[in-house]
Design an enzyme around this catalytic site. Structure first.
Site, PDB file in Angstrom:
ATOM      1  N   GLY A   3       0.821  -1.212   0.000  1.00 16.27           N
ATOM      2  CA  GLY A   3       0.000   0.000   0.000  1.00 16.27           C
ATOM      3  C   GLY A   3       0.852   1.259   0.000  1.00 16.27           C
ATOM      4  N   GLY A  20       5.779   4.679  -8.446  1.00 14.91           N
ATOM      5  CA  GLY A  20       6.538   3.440  -8.661  1.00 14.91           C
ATOM      6  C   GLY A  20       5.589   2.248  -8.774  1.00 14.91           C
ATOM      7  N   HIS A  21       4.599   2.198  -7.861  1.00 16.23           N
ATOM      8  CA  HIS A  21       3.610   1.113  -7.944  1.00 16.23           C
ATOM      9  C   HIS A  21       2.790   1.248  -9.220  1.00 16.23           C
ATOM     10  CE1 HIS A  21       4.061   1.463  -3.419  1.00 16.23           C
ATOM     11  NE2 HIS A  21       4.307   0.186  -3.626  1.00 16.23           N
ATOM     12  N   GLN A  74      15.466  -8.130  -3.382  1.00 12.95           N
ATOM     13  CA  GLN A  74      14.150  -8.788  -3.260  1.00 12.95           C
ATOM     14  C   GLN A  74      13.729  -9.401  -4.604  1.00 12.95           C
ATOM     15  OE1 GLN A  74      10.580  -7.103  -1.155  1.00 12.95           O
ATOM     16  NE2 GLN A  74       9.971  -6.476  -3.189  1.00 12.95           N
ATOM     17  N   LEU A 126       0.493   3.686  -2.022  1.00 18.66           N
ATOM     18  CA  LEU A 126       0.878   3.590  -3.433  1.00 18.66           C
ATOM     19  C   LEU A 126       1.400   4.913  -3.986  1.00 18.66           C
ATOM     20  CD1 LEU A 126      -2.147   1.435  -4.693  1.00 18.66           C
ATOM     21  CD2 LEU A 126       0.097   0.664  -3.895  1.00 18.66           C
TER      22      LEU A 126
HETATM   23  O1  PAF Z   1       8.148  -4.665  -1.963  1.00 22.67           O
HETATM   24  C1  PAF Z   1       7.198  -4.716  -1.170  1.00 22.67           C
HETATM   25  O2  PAF Z   1       6.380  -3.791  -1.049  1.00 22.67           O
HETATM   26  C2  PAF Z   1       7.031  -5.944  -0.281  1.00 22.67           C
HETATM   27  O3  PAF Z   1       8.257  -6.446   0.133  1.00 22.67           O
HETATM   28  C3  PAF Z   1       6.175  -7.038  -0.929  1.00 22.67           C
HETATM   29  C4  PAF Z   1       6.845  -7.606  -2.175  1.00 22.67           C
HETATM   30  C5  PAF Z   1       4.804  -6.499  -1.276  1.00 22.67           C
HETATM   31  C6  PAF Z   1       5.989  -8.216   0.059  1.00 22.67           C
HETATM   32  O4  PAF Z   1       5.339  -7.803   1.213  1.00 22.67           O
END
Ligand code: PAF
Length: 296
Positions: free
Chosen positions: A41, A46-47, A164, A43
């Site tokens: 969230g 980038g999202h 990640q 947002l």
């Molecule tokens: O990058 C993120 O916002 C978080 O690490 C994710 C991938 C949603 C996992 O909770």
């Protein structure tokens, strides 16, 4: 937990794995492809770039919003992490997202929950895996669950969280999850600062300091290309960050782009990654180091 009612014509809010699974299965039976953007969230652009990239790749887009407690260590910012559900839903609605998946912690981690996904090997032997012990097991576990719940054809992740991204790629391959992981370039503000939900914590003065991070990375990439050894270039960058006003530096590292193993020298490719604090806010960023100058 009560969420604002969905606007009349469009976005569907699902709160349970079974509801999400039913919806995704129905879309697939109808011959459509489904994409997932996992988020916590708050947002930002980038999202939104992840969602736009996914719209181009699949027929239907699901965005999950879940502030995952298991990826925050004790003393980190879990309780104060920005939560802006109503604004988030309005943004998703505006972008033509089909489903907002908003499970609650007790749905994701019911009493007795006892399973973890731990990605081992070089990807979790350095960088944030050291600076934030347990973090990536929390990430891999929740992302693994989300992918198994939605079973999307494609899932999008930002390059800003580069370690990640590589860990999730590894996990998806190792567990045969049958999902394509779509990497999306980091979105930056006009000063090159990588967009992050945590930027909301920065004061105006801190933001000025934060905006130097990408500049120091670009300068360091130049030094690496010119032949400065990796450890030396990174140590200089860490020193510059402290001099410019960062309160602490967790790491500046030059690493292989796929395995994230440290590189002694630039030999045509690599990734430069950094994590540092401005005041109490921890920022991360990274850039590709290639034969041509990286544009920020
Ligand atoms: O990058 C993120 O916002 C978080 O690490 C994710 C991938 C949603 C996992 O909770």
């Amino acid at each position: 937990m009560a969420y604002p009612k969905p606007a009349p014509d469009h976005i569907l809010i699902e709160q349970t794995p079974s509801g999400l699974r039913r919806w995704c299965a129905a879309r697939r039976r109808a011959g459509e492809t489904v994409g997932l953007v996992p988020t916590m969230g708050a947002l930002h652009e980038g999202h939104l770039a992840l969602i736009t990239a996914l719209h181009a790749a699949v027929d239907r887009v699901v965005v999950s919003i879940f502030v995952n407690p298991t990826q925050f260590a004790l003393g980190e910012d879990f309780t104060r992490y920005p939560r802006t559900e109503a604004e988030d839903l309005a943004k998703l609605q505006g972008l033509g997202v089909d489903v907002a998946y908003m499970p609650t912690p007790d749905v994701m981690y019911p009493t007795g929950f006892a399973t973890e996904i731990a990605v081992n090997g070089p990807l979790t032997q350095g960088l944030d895996a050291i600076a934030r012990p347990g973090h990536f097991t929390g990430v891999a576990t929740v992302v693994g669950k989300l992918l198994l719940q939605a079973m999307p054809d494609v899932a999008a992740f930002g390059e800003k969280d580069y370690q990640q991204l590589q860990i999730i790629r590894r996990m998806a391959r190792d567990l045969d999850l049958g999902v394509e992981i779509l990497p999306v370039k980091t979105v930056r503000d006009a000063h090159g600062l990588a967009l992050s939900s945590r930027n909301a914590y920065l004061t105006d003065d801190e933001r000025q300091v934060a905006r130097q991070l990408n500049k120091i990375l670009a300068k360091t990439a130049k030094a690496l290309r010119a032949g400065t050894p990796g450890p030396e270039a990174c140590a200089e960058a860490a020193q510059s960050l402290l001099e410019i006003g960062f309160s602490s530096v967790d790491y500046v590292a030059f690493a292989d782009s796929d395995t994230l193993k440290p590189l002694a020298q630039f030999e045509g490719a690599g990734r430069l990654l950094a994590a540092a604090r401005v005041g109490n806010t921890r920022l991360i960023d990274n850039i590709a180091v290639g034969n041509i100058e990286t544009e920020l």
